[in-house]
Motif scaffolding. Structure first.
Motif, short mmCIF file in Angstrom:
data_model
loop_
_atom_site.label_atom_id
_atom_site.label_comp_id
_atom_site.label_asym_id
_atom_site.label_seq_id
_atom_site.Cartn_x
_atom_site.Cartn_y
_atom_site.Cartn_z
N ASP A 41 -12.95 9.69 2.77
CA ASP A 41 -12.20 9.91 3.94
C ASP A 41 -11.37 9.08 4.10
O ASP A 41 -11.39 7.72 3.96
CB ASP A 41 -13.18 10.28 5.02
CG ASP A 41 -14.11 11.37 4.72
OD1 ASP A 41 -13.69 12.42 4.14
OD2 ASP A 41 -15.31 11.17 5.35
N ASP A 42 -10.01 9.61 4.58
CA ASP A 42 -8.88 8.68 4.77
C ASP A 42 -9.15 8.16 6.42
O ASP A 42 -9.19 9.01 7.17
CB ASP A 42 -7.35 9.31 4.89
CG ASP A 42 -6.20 8.66 4.91
OD1 ASP A 42 -6.55 7.18 5.45
OD2 ASP A 42 -5.27 8.98 4.83
N VAL A 43 -9.39 6.70 6.59
CA VAL A 43 -9.55 6.34 7.78
C VAL A 43 -8.56 5.45 8.37
O VAL A 43 -8.48 4.47 9.13
CB VAL A 43 -10.81 5.51 8.07
CG1 VAL A 43 -12.19 6.53 7.82
CG2 VAL A 43 -11.12 4.48 6.93
N THR A 44 -7.31 5.44 7.58
CA THR A 44 -6.03 4.55 7.83
C THR A 44 -5.72 4.51 9.26
O THR A 44 -5.25 3.68 9.61
CB THR A 44 -4.98 5.18 6.86
OG1 THR A 44 -5.52 5.04 5.60
CG2 THR A 44 -3.52 3.99 6.83
N ALA A 45 -5.57 5.78 10.04
CA ALA A 45 -5.40 5.82 11.33
C ALA A 45 -6.17 5.04 12.06
O ALA A 45 -5.68 4.60 13.18
CB ALA A 45 -5.34 7.42 11.64
N ASP A 46 -7.56 4.62 11.85
CA ASP A 46 -8.25 3.66 12.62
C ASP A 46 -7.71 2.16 12.64
O ASP A 46 -8.12 1.39 13.48
CB ASP A 46 -9.72 3.75 12.17
CG ASP A 46 -9.99 5.13 12.24
OD1 ASP A 46 -9.62 5.86 13.13
OD2 ASP A 46 -11.15 5.52 11.86
N PHE A 47 -6.73 2.03 11.64
CA PHE A 47 -6.17 0.65 11.86
C PHE A 47 -4.80 0.53 12.01
O PHE A 47 -4.05 1.24 11.77
CB PHE A 47 -6.42 -0.16 10.34
CG PHE A 47 -7.91 0.04 9.72
CD1 PHE A 47 -8.69 -1.32 9.92
CD2 PHE A 47 -8.60 0.91 9.43
CE1 PHE A 47 -10.01 -1.28 9.59
CE2 PHE A 47 -9.78 0.84 9.06
CZ PHE A 47 -10.63 -0.15 9.10
N ASP A 48 -4.33 -0.68 12.82
CA ASP A 48 -3.17 -0.71 13.24
C ASP A 48 -2.27 -1.61 11.81
O ASP A 48 -2.80 -2.16 11.07
CB ASP A 48 -2.71 -1.35 14.44
CG ASP A 48 -3.32 -2.87 14.60
OD1 ASP A 48 -3.34 -3.58 13.60
OD2 ASP A 48 -3.57 -3.41 15.69
N GLU A 49 -0.92 -1.61 12.17
CA GLU A 49 -0.22 -2.07 11.14
C GLU A 49 -0.46 -3.65 10.75
O GLU A 49 -0.54 -4.08 9.54
CB GLU A 49 1.50 -1.95 11.37
CG GLU A 49 2.17 -2.24 10.12
CD GLU A 49 3.73 -1.92 10.61
OE1 GLU A 49 4.32 -2.78 10.06
OE2 GLU A 49 3.97 -0.79 11.16
N GLU A 50 -0.62 -4.44 11.82
CA GLU A 50 -1.06 -5.76 11.70
C GLU A 50 -2.49 -5.84 10.82
O GLU A 50 -2.45 -6.82 10.08
CB GLU A 50 -1.19 -6.48 13.05
CG GLU A 50 -1.37 -8.19 13.03
CD GLU A 50 -1.34 -8.41 14.25
OE1 GLU A 50 -2.21 -9.36 14.60
OE2 GLU A 50 -0.54 -8.25 15.22
N GLN A 51 -3.42 -5.18 11.08
CA GLN A 51 -4.75 -4.99 10.48
C GLN A 51 -4.46 -4.76 9.27
O GLN A 51 -5.04 -5.27 8.09
CB GLN A 51 -5.82 -4.09 11.19
CG GLN A 51 -6.29 -4.92 12.47
CD GLN A 51 -7.22 -3.55 13.14
OE1 GLN A 51 -6.68 -2.51 13.36
NE2 GLN A 51 -8.27 -4.04 13.50
N ALA A 52 -3.52 -3.72 8.73
CA ALA A 52 -3.27 -3.27 7.50
C ALA A 52 -2.68 -4.48 6.55
O ALA A 52 -2.96 -4.64 5.52
CB ALA A 52 -2.55 -2.09 7.41
N GLU A 53 -1.85 -5.38 7.08
CA GLU A 53 -1.36 -6.35 6.42
C GLU A 53 -2.08 -7.43 6.31
O GLU A 53 -2.00 -7.99 5.26
CB GLU A 53 -0.02 -6.90 7.30
CG GLU A 53 1.09 -5.87 7.05
CD GLU A 53 2.27 -6.34 8.11
OE1 GLU A 53 2.36 -7.55 8.28
OE2 GLU A 53 3.19 -5.62 8.17
N ALA A 54 -3.10 -7.65 7.12
CA ALA A 54 -3.96 -8.85 6.64
C ALA A 54 -5.23 -8.51 6.09
O ALA A 54 -5.73 -9.46 5.76
CB ALA A 54 -4.52 -9.23 8.41
N ALA A 55 -5.36 -7.16 5.74
CA ALA A 55 -6.56 -6.71 5.03
C ALA A 55 -6.57 -7.13 3.45
O ALA A 55 -5.34 -6.86 2.86
CB ALA A 55 -6.94 -5.47 5.28
N PRO A 56 -7.50 -7.69 2.80
CA PRO A 56 -7.26 -7.80 1.41
C PRO A 56 -7.43 -6.46 0.59
O PRO A 56 -8.23 -5.75 1.05
CB PRO A 56 -8.47 -8.78 1.09
CG PRO A 56 -9.40 -8.48 2.09
CD PRO A 56 -8.54 -8.35 3.00
N LYS A 57 -6.65 -6.37 -0.50
CA LYS A 57 -6.70 -5.14 -1.15
C LYS A 57 -7.80 -5.30 -2.04
O LYS A 57 -8.15 -6.26 -2.60
CB LYS A 57 -5.45 -4.98 -2.04
CG LYS A 57 -5.16 -3.74 -2.79
CD LYS A 57 -3.89 -3.74 -3.48
CE LYS A 57 -3.97 -3.99 -5.12
NZ LYS A 57 -2.87 -3.78 -5.68
#
Length: 75
Positions: A41-57
């Motif tokens: 399931d896509d849970v991208t909406a649960d994270f803000d842009e700053e969290q997305a940039e900080a998260a390791p791929k």
């Protein structure tokens, strides 16, 4: 990049991953493959842009040569 939560065990970037591992940060292509297979399931909406940039791929790296065994250097 997308954040996905697995519904079932699935191969993600060549590694078998499990739902109990939590949310994974994967490429858009990998996410689309998982969505098409109804494995995540896509849970991208649960994270803000700053969290997305900080998260390791979530990636897999492999060594060019296999590691030496513990006793390989003993004479």
């Amino acid at each position: 990049m997308k954040f996905v939560k697995l519904r079932t065990s699935a191969h993600v970037n060549g590694v078998l991953r499990h739902p109990h591992e939590g949310v994974l940060h994967v490429t858009n292509d990998e996410a689309e493959r998982l969505f098409e297979n109804e494995s995540a399931d896509d849970v991208t909406a649960d994270f803000d842009e700053e969290q997305a940039e900080a998260a390791p791929k979530d990636t897999v790296t492999t060594a060019k040569t296999p590691p030496k065994s513990a006793g390989a250097n003993k004479e």
